[in-house]
Design an enzyme around this catalytic site. Sequence first.
Site, PDB file in Angstrom:
ATOM      1  N   GLY A   1     -11.798  42.646 -38.590  1.00 30.40           N
ATOM      2  CA  GLY A   1     -12.720  42.899 -37.476  1.00 30.40           C
ATOM      3  C   GLY A   1     -12.201  44.083 -36.651  1.00 30.40           C
TER       4      GLY A   1
ATOM      5  N   ASN B   1     -25.687  39.888 -49.862  1.00 29.56           N
ATOM      6  CA  ASN B   1     -25.316  41.291 -49.594  1.00 29.56           C
ATOM      7  C   ASN B   1     -25.885  41.854 -48.283  1.00 29.56           C
ATOM      8  OD1 ASN B   1     -24.910  40.856 -52.601  1.00 29.56           O
ATOM      9  ND2 ASN B   1     -23.931  42.829 -52.281  1.00 29.56           N
TER      10      ASN B   1
ATOM     11  N   TYR C   1     -13.106  35.054 -54.604  1.00 25.99           N
ATOM     12  CA  TYR C   1     -13.882  35.107 -53.361  1.00 25.99           C
ATOM     13  C   TYR C   1     -15.004  34.063 -53.385  1.00 25.99           C
ATOM     14  CZ  TYR C   1     -17.254  36.636 -49.873  1.00 25.99           C
ATOM     15  OH  TYR C   1     -18.143  36.661 -48.827  1.00 25.99           O
TER      16      TYR C   1
ATOM     17  N   ILE D   1      -7.778  32.162 -37.567  1.00 26.93           N
ATOM     18  CA  ILE D   1      -8.346  30.827 -37.773  1.00 26.93           C
ATOM     19  C   ILE D   1      -7.411  29.950 -38.598  1.00 26.93           C
ATOM     20  CG2 ILE D   1     -10.773  31.459 -37.510  1.00 26.93           C
ATOM     21  CD1 ILE D   1     -10.861  31.314 -40.696  1.00 26.93           C
TER      22      ILE D   1
ATOM     23  N   ARG E   1     -16.303  46.450 -62.053  1.00 23.10           N
ATOM     24  CA  ARG E   1     -15.224  45.687 -61.428  1.00 23.10           C
ATOM     25  C   ARG E   1     -15.173  44.268 -61.982  1.00 23.10           C
ATOM     26  NH1 ARG E   1     -16.009  46.911 -54.988  1.00 23.10           N
ATOM     27  NH2 ARG E   1     -14.676  48.757 -54.880  1.00 23.10           N
TER      28      ARG E   1
END
Length: 307
Positions: free
Chosen positions: A36, A169, A140, A53, A269
């Site tokens: 961030g 996305n 992920y 977190i 990828r």
Amino acid sequence: MQALVTGGGGFIGSNIARALLERGDSVRVVDDFSTGREVNLEGVDVEVVRGSIEDRDTVDRAMRDVEVVFHQAALPSVKRSVDDPGRTHAVNATGTLNVLDAARAAGVRRFVYASSSSAYGDTPVLPKREDMVPSPLSPYAVSKLAGEHYCKAFTKVYGLECVALRYFNVYGPRQDPTSHYSAVIPLFATALLTGATPTVFGDGEQTRDFTYIDNVVRANLLAAEAGPQVAGEAMNIACGERVSLNELLSAIAEVVGLEDFEAVYRDPRPGDVRDSLADITKAQTLIGYVPEVRLSEGLKRTVEWFS
Ligand code: UD1
């Protein structure tokens, strides 16, 4: 109401924080500003709890008197998760469990979770519907789906009203274009705006259902306000149309005003999904979600912001 936006310094979190403030809510943000950025909150009247977190004390402090949690904190990027699956798991899965448990302990009313379209993986059927069996391809995707399962369990076991929004996305203003883990639209837009050469991984014929940020912010507000029937549910938040990366490049070039451009093509990828498109009927039915900003308008606003 008192809201907590985890990852409120990030692209999606900071946009949610602004929308909540605009309608008069009190907003607290928890962010360690690892991905961030403080500039995302410049001039925004939020209370900032600085920390990860992963740290329970930090999360407990952030959770005080909170009615609704918008849990956006995460390490995004499929590629990052392939490079370092342990970090992705620690933040996205264990971190989510931490935030959920703190929310339960604090008596939070509603917990809106940023889930991901990556849950579907490469299953052949399009569009993706929520009743399909998930098949995550990358670390992920596994980490985001784990968070979603924790949300469901917390609804069932503790009665915490969790709603998982499977974002497809997301793109728009304030998305970071500077990392090699950045998403494709900020990378393509800044490349074409600065005369650099965009890189396409694969043949560019893979497709995505790109979703403008304002649609995602709206979905979060709707999910926070919807009745208790949404508790324990997961739903797609998308535009409901797909384009290939090659089409995307041409569309951005047109908005930028380039008649001609070059791109380099590299190997695909690992962990990449080939095609992605959402059925958005469930979100329409359950929370009244309608994607108000379509791709052409969203790209226009995004390019304007980046330039
Ligand atoms: C995935 C999820 C998305 C989630 C995101 C978080 C799917 C379908 N989508 O996005 O919901 O929000 O993770 O990180 O699983 N690419 C290029 N050139 C570049 C950068 C990327 O060609 O410079 C390609 C990628 O290889 C990929 C596509 O563009 O094929 C989109 O990549 P990216 O923007 O990183 O998002 P996803 O991995 O699709």
